[in-house]
Design a protein around this motif. Structure first.
Motif, PDB file in Angstrom:
ATOM      1  N   ASP A 127     -55.759  28.321  54.191  1.00 34.10           N
ATOM      2  CA  ASP A 127     -57.006  28.022  54.883  1.00 34.10           C
ATOM      3  C   ASP A 127     -57.950  29.210  54.748  1.00 34.10           C
ATOM      4  O   ASP A 127     -57.517  30.363  54.838  1.00 34.10           O
TER       5      ASP A 127
ATOM      6  N   GLY B  38     -61.729  16.513  52.819  1.00 31.21           N
ATOM      7  CA  GLY B  38     -60.869  16.893  53.930  1.00 31.21           C
ATOM      8  C   GLY B  38     -61.525  17.776  54.969  1.00 31.21           C
ATOM      9  O   GLY B  38     -60.849  18.332  55.829  1.00 31.21           O
TER      10      GLY B  38
ATOM     11  N   PRO C 218     -59.457  23.990  54.850  1.00 24.19           N
ATOM     12  CA  PRO C 218     -58.220  23.936  54.063  1.00 24.19           C
ATOM     13  C   PRO C 218     -58.535  23.918  52.565  1.00 24.19           C
ATOM     14  O   PRO C 218     -59.380  23.146  52.118  1.00 24.19           O
TER      15      PRO C 218
ATOM     16  N   ARG D 261     -55.373  28.969  46.456  1.00 22.60           N
ATOM     17  CA  ARG D 261     -55.185  27.553  46.775  1.00 22.60           C
ATOM     18  C   ARG D 261     -53.995  27.412  47.715  1.00 22.60           C
ATOM     19  O   ARG D 261     -53.047  28.191  47.655  1.00 22.60           O
ATOM     20  N   GLY D 262     -54.061  26.446  48.600  1.00 25.19           N
ATOM     21  CA  GLY D 262     -52.967  26.184  49.507  1.00 25.19           C
ATOM     22  C   GLY D 262     -53.052  26.949  50.819  1.00 25.19           C
ATOM     23  O   GLY D 262     -52.144  26.849  51.640  1.00 25.19           O
TER      24      GLY D 262
ATOM     25  N   ALA E 162     -56.893  23.001  49.278  1.00 27.74           N
ATOM     26  CA  ALA E 162     -55.735  22.281  48.745  1.00 27.74           C
ATOM     27  C   ALA E 162     -55.234  22.912  47.450  1.00 27.74           C
ATOM     28  O   ALA E 162     -56.019  23.447  46.653  1.00 27.74           O
ATOM     29  N   LYS E 163     -53.921  22.834  47.241  1.00 23.21           N
ATOM     30  CA  LYS E 163     -53.322  23.346  46.000  1.00 23.21           C
ATOM     31  C   LYS E 163     -53.787  22.544  44.790  1.00 23.21           C
ATOM     32  O   LYS E 163     -53.707  23.023  43.664  1.00 23.21           O
ATOM     33  N   SER E 164     -54.292  21.340  45.020  1.00 23.58           N
ATOM     34  CA  SER E 164     -54.729  20.482  43.916  1.00 23.58           C
ATOM     35  C   SER E 164     -56.114  20.859  43.382  1.00 23.58           C
ATOM     36  O   SER E 164     -56.523  20.376  42.329  1.00 23.58           O
TER      37      SER E 164
END
Length: 156
Positions: free
Chosen positions: A63, A96, A122, A60-61, A124-126
């Motif tokens: 690309d 996104g 991307p 995560r976080g 995401a860290k979420s």
């Protein structure tokens, strides 16, 4: 003078050259549905696990990059593309993501002409840490599409 878009394009090409070929399957269709597209190969970077037939582990976080080669059985002056998390209740669109497929492959799309598609995605860290089936679709305004499913596993 090299433009920012030219540099971005070269980076996409370089990353897809090092991507790993992953196992994938065609999306389910109704029995009498015509074959709209042939997907030849799907590549994901990073995916060290591809040679073992395992889901791609993606942190995560960062690309990720996906590219695939396809031959459509349809024409399109413009096209859309989207990734979905496959779930039993409904497919959830990837948040996104750029959906204009012509930014990732050359348009127009011409029937029976082999094409390549490459996009950075991307992560995401979420996003929750777990394994996912990812459905990737590319379609024209008549809903004729290329569609395949592959697996990833998001990690910390």
């Amino acid at each position: 003078m090299i433009t920012k878009s030219a540099v971005a394009f070269l980076l996409i090409l370089a990353s897809s050259a090092f991507a790993e070929i992953v196992q994938w399957q065609a999306c389910p269709t109704s029995p009498n549905a015509p074959l709209n597209c042939t997907v030849h190969e799907v590549r994901v970077d990073p995916c060290k696990e591809a040679d073992q037939g395992k889901p791609c582990k993606i942190k995560r976080g960062i690309d990720a990059s996906i590219s695939f080669d396809f031959t459509p059985n349809f024409d399109a002056t413009t096209a859309e593309s989207r990734a979905y998390w496959v779930s039993p209740l409904m497919d959830l669109p990837f948040v996104g993501m750029e959906t204009d497929a012509c930014k990732a492959t050359q348009c127009p799309i011409v029937k029976a002409q082999k094409k390549s598609y490459t996009m950075h995605l991307p992560i995401a860290k979420s996003f929750p840490i777990r394994a996912y089936d990812v459905k990737w679709k590319l379609w024209n305004d008549k809903e004729q599409d290329c569609c395949f499913i592959f697996q990833i596993k998001l990690t910390k």
